[in-house]
Design an enzyme around this catalytic site. Structure first.
Site, PDB file in Angstrom:
ATOM      1  N   ASP A 161       0.890  -1.191  -0.075  1.00 18.55           N
ATOM      2  CA  ASP A 161      -0.049   0.179  -0.024  1.00 18.55           C
ATOM      3  C   ASP A 161       0.755   1.265   0.165  1.00 18.55           C
ATOM      4  O   ASP A 161       0.268   2.425   0.122  1.00 18.55           O
ATOM      5  CB  ASP A 161      -0.993  -0.052   1.204  1.00 18.55           C
ATOM      6  CG  ASP A 161      -0.296   0.128   2.582  1.00 18.55           C
ATOM      7  OD1 ASP A 161       0.962   0.040   2.600  1.00 18.55           O
ATOM      8  OD2 ASP A 161      -0.923   0.259   3.718  1.00 18.55           O
ATOM      9  N   GLU A 163       1.359   4.443   7.336  1.00 17.27           N
ATOM     10  CA  GLU A 163       0.521   4.192   6.364  1.00 17.27           C
ATOM     11  C   GLU A 163      -0.109   5.434   5.718  1.00 17.27           C
ATOM     12  O   GLU A 163      -0.134   6.682   5.852  1.00 17.27           O
ATOM     13  CB  GLU A 163      -0.869   3.486   6.943  1.00 17.27           C
ATOM     14  CG  GLU A 163      -0.352   2.202   7.918  1.00 17.27           C
ATOM     15  CD  GLU A 163      -0.113   0.881   6.880  1.00 17.27           C
ATOM     16  OE1 GLU A 163      -0.135   1.006   5.836  1.00 17.27           O
ATOM     17  OE2 GLU A 163      -0.438  -0.183   7.246  1.00 17.27           O
TER      18      GLU A 163
END
Ligand code: GLP
Length: 257
Positions: A136, A143
């Site tokens: 990702d 993140e």
């Protein structure tokens, strides 16, 4: 960015190990930034061999890990501190007190994270930071959607990351922690050199964004485009979505000649 595209993992590991080797020959007390995950394992294996052969030594060095899960038992095999000991530190000659990692069990995780950030600066900063990349686009455990200038902090893992990492937890996502302590993107960007390693088609989209995408919190690794000395070492599969792969190969060849 310097993009190196290689047909096998040994070639990637050799380039990364050479950069670290050269650093420690030039600066024996250098500070190395360590990444967990499978991507740097060949690099670590090559360095371990070289230490045994007396070609490099970390005896005067220090190391700082990127990240840690929150709440794993101290002896849990997937606690990153234990992973690094098993897969690298135990085979080389860093003094044991010289390997530092974020504390995922601190009673106060927030102040523990701030303390860790300061300890990196007090050690003089990281000379060379090894990095992997999540599918990702995370680096360390930063993140999507986080600040591009963040410092070491407590974070929440995406479901994608927990799914990717379930392979280390009996393929059971419920065993993968939900939280982490991670160096921030701002912290990582202060390292004097960044060396990111990625292999396999599962990383192709993230590598394309990293090298050719717009800098954005959606793909946190893209912040590396702003670093003056960032190296991206990938295999053919991880490079397969790059528009300009042939050009990067040419540049790599010509700048080594
Ligand atoms: C993990 C780690 C990162 C690592 C990345 C890639 O979740 N927190 O530090 O670089 O994801 O892992 P791997 O190298 O196993 O693909």
């Amino acid at each position: 960015m310097r993009v190196g595209i290689f047909s096998d993992d040994t070639a990637i590991g050799t380039v990364a190990a050479d950069l670290i080797n050269e650093l420690y020959l030039r600066k024996p007390d250098a500070v190395l930034g360590l990444a967990t995950g499978s991507s740097p394992l060949t690099t670590y294996a090559i360095l371990t061999e070289r230490v045994k052969e007396g070609r490099v030594s970390f005896a005067q060095g220090q190391a700082f890990m990127l990240d840690e899960y929150v709440g794993l038992d101290l002896d849990h095999p997937q606690r990153y501190r234990n992973v690094i000991d098993r897969e690298f530190a135990s085979g080389v000659d860093f003094p044991s007190h010289a390997i530092n990692g974020p504390d995922g069990n601190a009673p106060d995780l927030v102040s523990g994270a701030a303390l860790y950030d300061r300890s990196i600066a007090e050690a003089g900063g990281v000379d060379l930071q090894i990095l992997g990349i999540g599918s990702d686009g995370h680096i360390a455990f930063n993140e999507p959607g986080g600040s591009l200038a963040s410092r070491t902090h407590v974070g929440v893992l995406t479901e994608q990351t927990r799914r990717d990492n379930a392979r280390f937890f009996d393929n059971d996502i419920t065993q993968v922690p939900t939280h982490c302590v991670t160096q921030g993107l701002g912290t990582i960007m202060e390292a004097r050199r960044l060396v990111l390693i990625a292999q396999g088609a599962g990383k192709a989209e993230a590598v394309r964004e990293l090298v050719e995408g717009a800098v954005s919190a959606h793909w946190p690794a893209t912040i590396m485009q702003m670093h003056p000395d960032a190296w991206v070492l990938v295999d053919d599969d991880a490079a397969s979505a790059l528009d300009l792969a042939d050009y990067y190969r040419e540049v790599w060849e010509k700048s080594r000649a």
